[in-house]
Write a protein that holds these residues in place. Structure first.
Motif, mmCIF file in Angstrom:
data_model
loop_
_atom_site.group_PDB
_atom_site.id
_atom_site.type_symbol
_atom_site.label_atom_id
_atom_site.label_comp_id
_atom_site.label_asym_id
_atom_site.label_seq_id
_atom_site.Cartn_x
_atom_site.Cartn_y
_atom_site.Cartn_z
ATOM 1 N N ASP A 84 4.122 9.105 7.307
ATOM 2 C CA ASP A 84 3.179 8.092 6.814
ATOM 3 C C ASP A 84 3.648 6.685 7.185
ATOM 4 O O ASP A 84 2.847 5.849 7.622
ATOM 5 N N ILE A 85 4.945 6.440 7.025
ATOM 6 C CA ILE A 85 5.491 5.116 7.361
ATOM 7 C C ILE A 85 5.356 4.861 8.860
ATOM 8 O O ILE A 85 4.934 3.770 9.274
ATOM 9 N N LEU A 86 5.676 5.854 9.690
ATOM 10 C CA LEU A 86 5.538 5.679 11.140
ATOM 11 C C LEU A 86 4.098 5.376 11.528
ATOM 12 O O LEU A 86 3.841 4.504 12.353
ATOM 13 N N ARG A 87 3.145 6.096 10.957
ATOM 14 C CA ARG A 87 1.726 5.875 11.292
ATOM 15 C C ARG A 87 1.231 4.504 10.849
ATOM 16 O O ARG A 87 0.323 3.953 11.445
ATOM 17 N N ASN A 88 1.820 3.981 9.799
ATOM 18 C CA ASN A 88 1.355 2.697 9.263
ATOM 19 C C ASN A 88 2.133 1.492 9.759
ATOM 20 O O ASN A 88 1.568 0.399 9.838
ATOM 21 N N PHE A 89 3.421 1.677 10.094
ATOM 22 C CA PHE A 89 4.252 0.535 10.463
ATOM 23 C C PHE A 89 5.006 0.704 11.781
ATOM 24 O O PHE A 89 5.582 -0.249 12.279
ATOM 25 N N GLY A 90 5.023 1.906 12.330
ATOM 26 C CA GLY A 90 5.778 2.148 13.552
ATOM 27 C C GLY A 90 7.266 2.271 13.264
ATOM 28 O O GLY A 90 7.695 2.354 12.111
ATOM 29 N N ARG A 91 8.049 2.270 14.334
ATOM 30 C CA ARG A 91 9.491 2.422 14.193
ATOM 31 C C ARG A 91 10.129 1.153 13.639
ATOM 32 O O ARG A 91 9.672 0.052 13.918
ATOM 33 N N PRO A 92 11.197 1.322 12.859
ATOM 34 C CA PRO A 92 11.838 0.165 12.221
ATOM 35 C C PRO A 92 12.734 -0.616 13.170
ATOM 36 O O PRO A 92 13.089 -0.143 14.255
ATOM 37 N N ALA A 93 13.133 -1.795 12.711
ATOM 38 C CA ALA A 93 14.095 -2.618 13.450
ATOM 39 C C ALA A 93 15.490 -2.013 13.337
ATOM 40 O O ALA A 93 16.261 -2.044 14.282
ATOM 41 N N GLU A 94 15.804 -1.479 12.171
ATOM 42 C CA GLU A 94 17.135 -0.932 11.913
ATOM 43 C C GLU A 94 17.030 0.313 11.042
ATOM 44 O O GLU A 94 16.111 0.427 10.238
ATOM 45 N N VAL A 95 18.014 1.192 11.203
ATOM 46 C CA VAL A 95 18.143 2.378 10.347
ATOM 47 C C VAL A 95 19.563 2.377 9.791
ATOM 48 O O VAL A 95 20.520 2.176 10.538
ATOM 49 N N GLU B 182 7.413 -12.607 5.062
ATOM 50 C CA GLU B 182 6.837 -12.371 3.744
ATOM 51 C C GLU B 182 5.916 -13.526 3.390
ATOM 52 O O GLU B 182 6.291 -14.692 3.535
ATOM 53 N N ALA B 183 4.708 -13.186 2.975
ATOM 54 C CA ALA B 183 3.676 -14.176 2.646
ATOM 55 C C ALA B 183 3.433 -15.116 3.824
ATOM 56 O O ALA B 183 2.981 -16.237 3.638
ATOM 57 N N GLY B 184 3.757 -14.654 5.026
ATOM 58 C CA GLY B 184 3.547 -15.459 6.223
ATOM 59 C C GLY B 184 4.517 -16.618 6.364
ATOM 60 O O GLY B 184 4.361 -17.456 7.241
ATOM 61 N N VAL B 185 5.546 -16.676 5.484
ATOM 62 C CA VAL B 185 6.434 -17.830 5.450
ATOM 63 C C VAL B 185 7.916 -17.451 5.578
ATOM 64 O O VAL B 185 8.633 -17.990 6.402
ATOM 65 N N TRP B 186 8.399 -16.539 4.721
ATOM 66 C CA TRP B 186 9.830 -16.280 4.602
ATOM 67 C C TRP B 186 10.291 -15.189 5.553
ATOM 68 O O TRP B 186 9.681 -14.120 5.644
ATOM 69 N N ASN B 187 11.411 -15.437 6.239
ATOM 70 C CA ASN B 187 12.025 -14.445 7.118
ATOM 71 C C ASN B 187 12.629 -13.352 6.254
ATOM 72 O O ASN B 187 13.641 -13.574 5.587
ATOM 73 N N SER B 188 12.008 -12.186 6.249
ATOM 74 C CA SER B 188 12.380 -11.123 5.319
ATOM 75 C C SER B 188 12.602 -9.794 6.022
ATOM 76 O O SER B 188 12.222 -9.610 7.178
ATOM 77 N N MET B 189 13.221 -8.875 5.275
ATOM 78 C CA MET B 189 13.380 -7.488 5.697
ATOM 79 C C MET B 189 12.794 -6.620 4.595
ATOM 80 O O MET B 189 13.129 -6.806 3.419
ATOM 81 N N MET B 190 11.917 -5.698 4.976
ATOM 82 C CA MET B 190 11.446 -4.696 4.028
ATOM 83 C C MET B 190 12.260 -3.444 4.302
ATOM 84 O O MET B 190 12.316 -2.969 5.436
ATOM 85 N N ASN B 191 12.891 -2.930 3.256
ATOM 86 C CA ASN B 191 13.755 -1.760 3.368
ATOM 87 C C ASN B 191 13.086 -0.585 2.672
ATOM 88 O O ASN B 191 12.853 -0.622 1.466
ATOM 89 N N GLY C 133 12.793 13.207 3.222
ATOM 90 C CA GLY C 133 11.974 12.266 3.977
ATOM 91 C C GLY C 133 10.857 11.639 3.173
ATOM 92 O O GLY C 133 9.894 11.120 3.734
ATOM 93 N N VAL C 134 10.976 11.634 1.841
ATOM 94 C CA VAL C 134 9.972 11.040 0.953
ATOM 95 C C VAL C 134 10.439 9.634 0.562
ATOM 96 O O VAL C 134 11.616 9.432 0.251
ATOM 97 N N VAL C 135 9.515 8.680 0.551
ATOM 98 C CA VAL C 135 9.838 7.306 0.146
ATOM 99 C C VAL C 135 10.193 7.304 -1.332
ATOM 100 O O VAL C 135 9.410 7.751 -2.166
ATOM 101 N N LYS D 85 0.810 -1.232 0.000
ATOM 102 C CA LYS D 85 0.000 0.000 0.000
ATOM 103 C C LYS D 85 0.841 1.278 0.000
ATOM 104 O O LYS D 85 0.322 2.358 -0.260
ATOM 105 N N VAL D 86 2.142 1.151 0.276
ATOM 106 C CA VAL D 86 3.012 2.325 0.335
ATOM 107 C C VAL D 86 3.100 2.956 -1.051
ATOM 108 O O VAL D 86 3.313 2.265 -2.047
#
Length: 168
Positions: free
Chosen positions: A104-115, A132-141, A148-150, A94-95
């Motif tokens: 927008d990212i903070l309101r939708n996902f909160g603070r990240p694991a890493e910066v 990811e897909a409820g199966v794979w250990n993933s990182m979304m970057n 500050g724009v995606v 949806k991003v």
């Protein structure tokens, strides 16, 4: 890495993960519950973000070690609108690249694991652990420009769980 340090590191990771589990093990209050009932049942949030439409978003943190993050949306009337685990492939889809901001990212996902940073593009990168897909250990970057724009979303394997990234 020596065995003692490794044991201490694993114990610390387990403690952080279990600390986040207290929120997910609790039954969320029903939709429409007042804010006082939400915090009484779930505890104090780790962060609170204003919602531009009115109301607020409460973050119940699962990062940095967990693969979840819960957000409680409170409407302008002070009542619970939704309570969801937000770190999903569907939510990341949806991003809106080139439109969403850090807020927008903070309101939708909160603070990240890493910066981190990508110096070649002068991007700040917020990384979220998820399944990811409820199966794979993933990182979304999520890559942000200097304003500050995606500008980019990239996912890949989570180095914490991927043998190719282990050095010990």
């Amino acid at each position: 890495m020596n065995v003692r340090f490794h044991s201490m590191l694993c114990a610390a990771a387990a403690a952080l993960t279990l600390a986040g589990c207290t929120t997910i093990l609790r039954q969320p209050p029903p939709i429409g519950a007042p804010l006082t009932a939400v915090t009484a049942q779930l505890g104090q949030p780790n962060a609170v973000y204003p919602d531009p439409a009115g109301g607020q978003v409460l973050e119940y943190r699962g990062q940095p070690m967990g693969q979840f993050q819960y957000m409680a949306r409170i409407g302008p009337d002070g009542r619970l609108v939704s309570y969801d685990q937000v770190l999903t492939s569907e939510n990341f889809a949806k991003v809106k690249v080139d439109r969403w901001t850090k807020d927008d990212i903070l309101r939708n996902f909160g603070r990240p694991a890493e910066v981190s940073r990508v110096y070649a593009h002068d991007y700040e990168v917020w990384s979220y652990r998820y399944k990811e897909a409820g199966v794979w250990n993933s990182m979304m970057n999520v890559h942000f420009d200097a304003q500050g724009v995606v500008r980019q979303m990239l996912n890949g394997p989570d180095p914490l769980y991927d043998e190719r990234f282990r050095r010990w």
